[in-house]
Structures are given as C-alpha cells and as structure tokens.
Design an enzyme around this catalytic site. Sequence first.
Site, short mmCIF file in Angstrom:
data_model
loop_
_atom_site.label_atom_id
_atom_site.label_comp_id
_atom_site.label_asym_id
_atom_site.label_seq_id
_atom_site.Cartn_x
_atom_site.Cartn_y
_atom_site.Cartn_z
N GLU A 126 46.57 45.15 30.96
CA GLU A 126 46.42 45.08 32.41
C GLU A 126 46.39 43.66 32.95
OE1 GLU A 126 45.94 48.05 34.58
OE2 GLU A 126 46.93 48.87 32.81
N HIS B 125 38.91 47.71 35.94
CA HIS B 125 39.22 46.41 35.36
C HIS B 125 37.94 45.58 35.30
CE1 HIS B 125 43.55 46.92 37.01
NE2 HIS B 125 43.53 47.20 35.73
N CYS C 187 41.95 40.44 43.09
CA CYS C 187 43.13 41.21 42.69
C CYS C 187 44.42 40.57 43.18
CB CYS C 187 43.04 42.64 43.23
SG CYS C 187 41.96 43.73 42.31
#
Length: 446
Positions: free
Chosen positions: A176, A252, A370
């Site tokens: 990720e 995450h 992000c």
Amino acid sequence: MTKHAVESNFDGLVGPTHNYAGLSWGNVASKSNVNAESNPKQAALQGLAKMKALADRGYTQGVLPPHERPHLPTLRALGFDGSDEQVLQSAAKHAPAVLAAVSSASTMWTANAATVSPSADAADHRVHFTPANLSAKFHRSIEHVVTGRALKAIFCDEQYFVHHPALPSVSHFGDEGAANHTRLCSHYGEPGVELFVYGQEAFNQQASAPRKYPARQTLEASQAIARLHGLSGRNTVFAQQNPAAIDAGVFHNDVIAVGNGNCLLYHELAFLDEARVLAEIRERLHGAELEAIKVTAAQVPLEDAVSSYLFNSQLLNGPDGMLLVVPGECREVASVSRYLDELVASDGPITSVEVMDVKQSMRNGGGPACLRLRVVLNDEERHAVNQGVILTDELYQRLTTWVETHYRDRLVQQDLADPKLLNEVRQALDELTGILQLGPIYDFQR
C-alpha cells in the site's frame, strides 16, 4: 560527508472524476458517504490550496497528476468492446460496479503511490521508488503502471533516481505504499530509520490478523521493498499493526501514527508489539533521541482518532519546532480538539497546529497525509527533478485556472457513463501534461 537535504511533499492533484462510490471496504468514511454527490472542482481547489499554503511557508511542494478515468483500457481488457461510448454504456448497464471502480479518482491519495527511500539510506546512494501494487482493491490495483510513468517523468535522472516495478499483484505481496512507511532521522541528509508497518504475514497463517477488515500490507511486501531499495538491517524496522485497530477502520498505518525527524506521534493501539518497535527504533536512530508521543485511548478514543483523522496529518519541521497540519474535522471532535490544545501547550517537539480544509477528500477517507508523497532530496537531487511539477505562484495560478476551466462542480454515479465526461477528462489531462512538462504518460496519448 552529510549533504543538506529537505523533505519535499508531492501532492496528488484531485482528478475530474472525484466521486463517492464507496469502493474501499475497511475505510469507514468511504463507506459512510457512498453515493453522495461530489464536487470535483471544489476537491481539486481544496487540494491546491493546501499545497499553496505549505509552499508559501517555504516547503518544497510538488504536484503529481491524476490518472485517466474512466479507464477504457481496463474496461476493454474485461471484455467490453465497441466505440468508447458503447464501452461506457455497456459497462454501466451490465457491470456498474466495475464502471465505478475504473472511474475512481483514488490516485489523489499519493501516500499510496509508492514507497520512497532517500539516497542517505540506500546502498548505492540514490533515491529509490517502488510504485505500490495496491492489490487489495481492484480500483487501485490498476494505478501502478501510470504512477510509475509519472514518477519516471518527474524523477528522470538515472544518476540520482532508481525506479523499480511494482511487486507482483498478488495478496502475498500486498503493498500500500508510503501510507505504511515512515522515516525517522536526526537530519534528513543523514542515514535514518525506515519503519515499515504491515498488517499480516502472508506466509504465516498462525500469526495475528484482523477478523473484520482485511490487512492490506504484508510483511513479505515490506521486506521485498527494503531489499530492492538496498536498505540494511541497521536502518529498517518492521512493525505489525494492531489487528484491533484495523478492525476499527485503521486500514493504513498513517491513520493511527505519523512521524517526522526524530518524532513519532502514535496511538497506543497502533502497534502489536509497541515496546519492541520503539526499542528497535531507538537502537537504530543514530545521532538523536526518539521523541515518542503516545496518545492514549483515555485521551483520544480510537473511534475519535479514526473519525477525525488526527494521525492522518502532516508533521513538518518549522522554525520553532514541528508543525502538525490537521484536517478541519479534528476541531469538530471534542476529545481530539482538546488533545491538540494540550499537545501544543506541552513542552514537546510539536509546537503548532494548523487546520486545512480537505472535506471533499475526507468524505472518501483521505486526510492531509493521504494527499502527499514524501520525498527526501538533497540539493543536487532537487535540481535534477523535473521543475515543471514544483509549485510556484505561477504554476498555482495556471492549475487553478485549469481546474476552473475543466472540472465539474457536481458529479453523481450516473455521470460516469457519460461519454462527454470521458472527453472532458482527456482534454484536461492532455493540457495538464503540457503544463507540468511530463510528456505522454497516459494511455490515450501513446
């Protein structure tokens, strides 16, 4: 000899198809706002405003381009044929969920774009990039090819930069990107500690794992990237996320921890083996003492941390201590707002907090952290970067005008099948590659 270096932020420019399709299982905000009406223009302008605010403070700020969406090559590979209009109409009729997936503007969250290791850490003293395969989600698994092209167009000098292909797109090597990677150091230009956080061990079925939501990052993927980047055991730490946190919506690590320099701000439920993780970081962090700031569940309950995205913030060096850039939602949750006031008032490394409005991104589960990919660059490397993507006052104005010209201010799921939208996107991106001096990175340009 230590070289002067800075941490640069490369933010993802929100794409013209920004919408709320609720594609990310395990991301509470994404599922909560499914099918809501989105405003792509506002989202892109909010992202640009954040970039401009940080550039005005003196931080090196770059721009990463959105991808072509809807992605017709993927639809054709899945058996939809005919003209572009026929492909869109057929997908909308027979597989609307697939059309929504290939229309996602999720590349805006560039913390997932790649993992980056600075030259000070790598054996060959070059900056290494590995695009994330994002194999856990179909709509994101199609990103890494164009992401790789964009990164190569920006960091193009092979004397300074190395580009690796994404890891195999299978669950055993689910990756990720930098959302599960943090670098700690005494100075950016000196060797640091790269903290790789994973959710599960793919080849160890007996290991702890979440039960409700999937663990997207594997230990095996993190280890592979460390090998590819030429990192040694002296500057790597591997830490498992607490499965309970993943099941609470912490998909995450950057939703529950953030680090910069020698400071690590984290929730007490972030890591499965907190004591070992901190001990290993301290052992490998040469030249500085680790400033570990633990936020307890009594101070901020886990659900408040997730809903506010307290930890999905940018932690930056400032002239008088560190600056924490938080989403506006942090001031709307009482426990979080109270904690931020206490944090700044304490005698610690974080001395100021700034609120940024990124609501359009937040509704899909993406805060300030992000939206950016962190790249540590020394002076020579910064000069070798494609300067067309570095945000200046002039580029900010050009991009603002570009967004105002090409983006819609209202988008719903039914619009994704509109061939006019596809044409609008392609025209906008064709112009954007000229503005950013990227060359033909999109499939429709090649």
